[in-house]
Each structure stands twice: as structure tokens, then as C-alpha cells.
Motif scaffolding. Sequence first.
Motif, PDB file in Angstrom:
ATOM      1  N   GLN A  98      21.721  13.604   8.405  1.00 38.66           N
ATOM      2  CA  GLN A  98      21.964  12.919   7.130  1.00 38.66           C
ATOM      3  C   GLN A  98      23.049  11.857   7.275  1.00 38.66           C
ATOM      4  O   GLN A  98      22.947  10.766   6.705  1.00 38.66           O
ATOM      5  CB  GLN A  98      22.353  13.937   6.050  1.00 38.66           C
ATOM      6  N   GLN A  99      24.091  12.178   8.060  1.00 40.38           N
ATOM      7  CA  GLN A  99      25.156  11.201   8.289  1.00 40.38           C
ATOM      8  C   GLN A  99      24.609   9.971   9.003  1.00 40.38           C
ATOM      9  O   GLN A  99      24.971   8.830   8.671  1.00 40.38           O
ATOM     10  CB  GLN A  99      26.280  11.830   9.119  1.00 40.38           C
ATOM     11  N   ALA A 100      23.711  10.199   9.977  1.00 43.02           N
ATOM     12  CA  ALA A 100      23.110   9.078  10.701  1.00 43.02           C
ATOM     13  C   ALA A 100      22.277   8.211   9.761  1.00 43.02           C
ATOM     14  O   ALA A 100      22.278   6.976   9.869  1.00 43.02           O
ATOM     15  CB  ALA A 100      22.245   9.603  11.847  1.00 43.02           C
ATOM     16  N   GLN A 101      21.580   8.849   8.833  1.00 39.41           N
ATOM     17  CA  GLN A 101      20.790   8.090   7.850  1.00 39.41           C
ATOM     18  C   GLN A 101      21.688   7.263   6.942  1.00 39.41           C
ATOM     19  O   GLN A 101      21.418   6.088   6.688  1.00 39.41           O
ATOM     20  CB  GLN A 101      19.922   9.040   7.021  1.00 39.41           C
TER      21      GLN A 101
ATOM     22  N   THR B 295      15.671  -2.202   9.014  1.00 34.51           N
ATOM     23  CA  THR B 295      15.534  -1.676  10.370  1.00 34.51           C
ATOM     24  C   THR B 295      14.858  -0.307  10.303  1.00 34.51           C
ATOM     25  O   THR B 295      14.713   0.276   9.227  1.00 34.51           O
ATOM     26  CB  THR B 295      16.911  -1.525  11.045  1.00 34.51           C
ATOM     27  N   GLU B 296      14.460   0.201  11.459  1.00 32.87           N
ATOM     28  CA  GLU B 296      13.919   1.557  11.513  1.00 32.87           C
ATOM     29  C   GLU B 296      15.045   2.535  11.192  1.00 32.87           C
ATOM     30  O   GLU B 296      16.136   2.460  11.771  1.00 32.87           O
ATOM     31  CB  GLU B 296      13.359   1.854  12.914  1.00 32.87           C
ATOM     32  N   LEU B 297      14.811   3.456  10.270  1.00 28.15           N
ATOM     33  CA  LEU B 297      15.836   4.389   9.838  1.00 28.15           C
ATOM     34  C   LEU B 297      15.691   5.722  10.562  1.00 28.15           C
ATOM     35  O   LEU B 297      14.568   6.189  10.780  1.00 28.15           O
ATOM     36  CB  LEU B 297      15.748   4.607   8.328  1.00 28.15           C
ATOM     37  N   PRO B 298      16.808   6.357  10.949  1.00 30.64           N
ATOM     38  CA  PRO B 298      16.734   7.646  11.646  1.00 30.64           C
ATOM     39  C   PRO B 298      15.989   8.692  10.820  1.00 30.64           C
ATOM     40  O   PRO B 298      16.093   8.731   9.596  1.00 30.64           O
ATOM     41  CB  PRO B 298      18.215   8.029  11.827  1.00 30.64           C
ATOM     42  N   ALA B 299      15.212   9.531  11.504  1.00 28.90           N
ATOM     43  CA  ALA B 299      14.472  10.643  10.886  1.00 28.90           C
ATOM     44  C   ALA B 299      13.439  10.163   9.875  1.00 28.90           C
ATOM     45  O   ALA B 299      13.025  10.916   8.997  1.00 28.90           O
ATOM     46  CB  ALA B 299      15.425  11.634  10.225  1.00 28.90           C
ATOM     47  N   ASN B 300      13.022   8.889   9.979  1.00 32.36           N
ATOM     48  CA  ASN B 300      11.983   8.346   9.116  1.00 32.36           C
ATOM     49  C   ASN B 300      10.871   7.769   9.979  1.00 32.36           C
ATOM     50  O   ASN B 300      11.119   7.287  11.090  1.00 32.36           O
ATOM     51  CB  ASN B 300      12.547   7.235   8.220  1.00 32.36           C
TER      52      ASN B 300
ATOM     53  N   GLN C  61       6.915  12.917   3.580  1.00 33.64           N
ATOM     54  CA  GLN C  61       7.305  12.304   2.311  1.00 33.64           C
ATOM     55  C   GLN C  61       6.776  10.885   2.175  1.00 33.64           C
ATOM     56  O   GLN C  61       6.668  10.355   1.064  1.00 33.64           O
ATOM     57  CB  GLN C  61       8.829  12.294   2.168  1.00 33.64           C
ATOM     58  N   VAL C  62       6.433  10.269   3.307  1.00 30.90           N
ATOM     59  CA  VAL C  62       5.892   8.912   3.260  1.00 30.90           C
ATOM     60  C   VAL C  62       4.546   8.868   2.535  1.00 30.90           C
ATOM     61  O   VAL C  62       4.087   7.791   2.128  1.00 30.90           O
ATOM     62  CB  VAL C  62       5.759   8.351   4.693  1.00 30.90           C
ATOM     63  N   LEU C  63       3.912  10.025   2.354  1.00 31.04           N
ATOM     64  CA  LEU C  63       2.657  10.073   1.606  1.00 31.04           C
ATOM     65  C   LEU C  63       2.866   9.830   0.115  1.00 31.04           C
ATOM     66  O   LEU C  63       1.907   9.551  -0.600  1.00 31.04           O
ATOM     67  CB  LEU C  63       1.966  11.429   1.820  1.00 31.04           C
TER      68      LEU C  63
ATOM     69  N   VAL D 264       4.125   2.564   8.950  1.00 32.39           N
ATOM     70  CA  VAL D 264       3.466   3.744   8.380  1.00 32.39           C
ATOM     71  C   VAL D 264       3.480   3.662   6.852  1.00 32.39           C
ATOM     72  O   VAL D 264       2.489   3.964   6.187  1.00 32.39           O
ATOM     73  CB  VAL D 264       4.144   5.040   8.863  1.00 32.39           C
ATOM     74  N   GLY D 265       4.615   3.233   6.289  1.00 25.58           N
ATOM     75  CA  GLY D 265       4.681   3.062   4.839  1.00 25.58           C
ATOM     76  C   GLY D 265       3.666   2.058   4.344  1.00 25.58           C
ATOM     77  O   GLY D 265       2.987   2.280   3.333  1.00 25.58           O
TER      78      GLY D 265
END
Length: 274
Positions: free
Chosen positions: A54-57, A238-243, A223-225, A248-249
Motif C-alpha cells: 500500500q505504501q508503494a502504491q 505510469t504503471e502502478l504497483p500491484a495493478n 477489480q479492473v473488471l 488492461v483497463g
Amino acid sequence: MNLVRAELFKVRTTSLWWVMGLILVPLYAASLLFNWATASAGSPPPDSGVSDSQQAQFDAVMQPINVATNLYTSGQFMGVLIVLLLCAIIVTSEFFHLTATTTFLVTPRREAVILAKFGAAVVIGLVVWALTTLLNLIFVPLILNSLDYGSQLGEPAVWRAIGLNALAFVLWAVLGVGAGVLIRSQIAATLTLAILYTVGTSAVGLIFFLLTEHVAKWFENLQVLIPTTASQLMISGTELPANPPRWVGAAVLIGYALLAGGLGTWITKNRDIS
């Protein structure tokens, strides 16, 4: 094109478009202020109790380029809701005002009529996108300069996010027409779509959160669904961590739009209109 112009004329000759416009302005302002407040707050300190992922996000979201893309696309969440409702009403108003039979008698090829409605919906989506984008280009550089980030308008990622935001508005417009075909009652369509978009998004997001916390971590990627989550993912800088990746979105939202468009055309062509 004549059919598209006719559909747009139907929208312009009602008070609905400017009522929605009046609703959009304060919602846009609230969105911009919320994004500004979020950017000003920054990431939580490392000892705040959040997990490492979460901190990385948080840290990634607070990067200047991601702050900029979030601000330059302010108004998307409520803007696409307005587009969704307006485009659903393009269809439901025919049944509300009892003009559907006349419309299909004048233009017997039903697929031509529904394609014209999709065309009009795309125009509406782009108009709302252009309005919010113009306001963002006026106000966001001032906000970014106050945060000592600079305008960021020289960054390709900012313009990519703005362009993908236009795609999001178009795809939600197509979804609106498809929903209007499925729910022919104007009042029912408006209430159902508004509730599903706002309350439903939060409820499904909570379900995925609980599944992630108590069942398996891979549920987080699903969750992207959720269409609104897909919209937000595709316009990130940018590409976000854990996403999942941004594409894909976009793919999820395009899939929903194609399904709504194809199903809406098929139903309109085959269902009894009288």
C-alpha cells in the motif's frame, strides 16, 4: 449523418441537456478540489501502519506525473455518469414520449436508427470530455505550480492520459445507449444506472477488498473488471504497483462497450417496438 443530426436535434430541443450541464459544473468543481486536496496531502508517513504494498502504491500515485494526470483528467468520474445517463435517455425518451413507433416507421432499418443513436452518443461524450478538459487545462497548471510540480504539459504521459480520457467518455456513451435499450423506462433507467454507478461501484469494490484480504491476494487484480476502476486505470500516468497494466483497463472498457453496442443493436432489431 442526417440520422445522427436528427438524434442530436432531439437532445437539443429538450431542457435535459442544460439541466445535466448545470449538474455537471459543481460536480466537476468538487472533483477538481478533491484531487487537489489529495495531491496536497501527499503519501502517508512510513510509520502510519499501512502495508509495504500500500505504501508503494501511495508513493507511486504521488509521483508528479501521476498527480498531473489525475488532475488533468478531473471530472471523469461524475462526467461519465452524466454522459451515461444522457445517452441512455437518447433511447428511453423515444418510449417516454411515445415516438419510437414513428421513428422506426420513418426509418424502417432499425440498425440504422440505433447506429445513429450510438453516433449521437459519441458526440455527446466528446463534448462533455472537451468541456472538462478545457477547464482542466485552465485550472490545473495553476494548481501544479502551487505544488511546485510545474505544469507537466511537456510530458507525453499527460497528453496520453487526456487522449485516453476521451476514449473513456466515448465508451461510456456507448454503454449508455446499450443500457437504454435494455431498460426502456426513462425513470427506471436513470435511477438504475445512477445507483449502480455510485452505490454499486462502492459495493463491488468492497467485495473485492474483502476477498483480497480474507481469501486470496489475486482478487485485487480482478477489480479492473469494475468499469469505473478500468476507466481510472487506463488514464494513469505510469504503471502502478500491484495493478494490472493500463492497457488492461482499456481492454475491459472496450469489451463492455462492444457487448453493450452489439446487444443493443440486436435487441432493437428484433424486439417488438409498439
